[in-house]
Design an enzyme around this catalytic site. Sequence first.
Site, PDB file in Angstrom:
ATOM      1  N   VAL A 124       0.866  -1.172   0.000  1.00  0.00           N
ATOM      2  CA  VAL A 124       0.000   0.000   0.000  1.00  0.00           C
ATOM      3  C   VAL A 124       0.905   1.226   0.000  1.00  0.00           C
ATOM      4  O   VAL A 124       1.905   1.270   0.729  1.00  0.00           O
ATOM      5  CB  VAL A 124      -0.942   0.009   1.225  1.00  0.00           C
ATOM      6  CG1 VAL A 124      -1.729   1.307   1.302  1.00  0.00           C
ATOM      7  CG2 VAL A 124      -1.886  -1.184   1.179  1.00  0.00           C
TER       8      VAL A 124
ATOM      9  N   GLY B  37      -7.511   1.493   5.357  1.00  0.00           N
ATOM     10  CA  GLY B  37      -8.314   0.331   5.009  1.00  0.00           C
ATOM     11  C   GLY B  37      -8.078  -0.230   3.619  1.00  0.00           C
ATOM     12  O   GLY B  37      -8.789  -1.139   3.191  1.00  0.00           O
TER      13      GLY B  37
ATOM     14  N   GLU C 289       3.435 -14.908   4.543  1.00  0.00           N
ATOM     15  CA  GLU C 289       4.513 -14.664   5.486  1.00  0.00           C
ATOM     16  C   GLU C 289       4.491 -13.179   5.812  1.00  0.00           C
ATOM     17  O   GLU C 289       4.283 -12.350   4.932  1.00  0.00           O
ATOM     18  CB  GLU C 289       5.893 -15.030   4.908  1.00  0.00           C
ATOM     19  CG  GLU C 289       6.140 -16.516   4.791  1.00  0.00           C
ATOM     20  CD  GLU C 289       5.735 -17.073   3.435  1.00  0.00           C
ATOM     21  OE1 GLU C 289       5.399 -16.278   2.523  1.00  0.00           O
ATOM     22  OE2 GLU C 289       5.738 -18.299   3.271  1.00  0.00           O
TER      23      GLU C 289
ATOM     24  N   TYR D  66      -4.182  -9.048   9.672  1.00  0.00           N
ATOM     25  CA  TYR D  66      -4.324 -10.459   9.327  1.00  0.00           C
ATOM     26  C   TYR D  66      -5.137 -11.204  10.380  1.00  0.00           C
ATOM     27  O   TYR D  66      -5.998 -12.022  10.045  1.00  0.00           O
ATOM     28  CB  TYR D  66      -2.955 -11.114   9.132  1.00  0.00           C
ATOM     29  CG  TYR D  66      -2.149 -10.476   8.020  1.00  0.00           C
ATOM     30  CD1 TYR D  66      -2.751  -9.956   6.880  1.00  0.00           C
ATOM     31  CD2 TYR D  66      -0.772 -10.385   8.108  1.00  0.00           C
ATOM     32  CE1 TYR D  66      -2.023  -9.369   5.868  1.00  0.00           C
ATOM     33  CE2 TYR D  66      -0.021  -9.799   7.091  1.00  0.00           C
ATOM     34  CZ  TYR D  66      -0.661  -9.289   5.987  1.00  0.00           C
ATOM     35  OH  TYR D  66       0.068  -8.709   4.986  1.00  0.00           O
TER      36      TYR D  66
END
Length: 162
Positions: free
Chosen positions: A86, A94, A118, A130
């Site tokens: 990002v 977001g 990973e 995550y």
Amino acid sequence: MSFWWFWAPPPVIEEAEPDVYPALAELHERSFPSGWSADDLAALARQPGVTILQARRASAYGSRAIMGFLILRVAADEAEVLTIAVDPRQRRRGIGERLLRAGLSRLYADRVACLFLEVDAGNAGALALYRKLGFRKVGERRGYYRDGTGDGGALVMRVDLA
């Protein structure tokens, strides 16, 4: 703190076309110590089972700038995140979550059983994201990231889709 993006339309998530690979490579280089070139991305995109999703600004009046991207690879009924990046100026808005949710939806529709990734063990923001999306730690890799900071350890994480 400014929240101008709060009222902006959500980014458009779509498959990346080869003409944006140079922009994706530049974004990847700004996001990681070892960036991937446009040629690297093109080579990955030609591999069976690889999908590159991009998030771009939705605007009828101006920039349709790329805000982030995700590369997934599917083999049989398992998939892995090859990378997610990002734009550093767009983080904490977001975008990474939207990319991952779009990827998870595609994998679910394709009846993929699970997704692996990973992540740098010291990346608290990524770990929180995550975990929020249901990933759990299933292993560790010592010295996985060789950027000279910390021990370079990575956590292997998995989310079940089936």
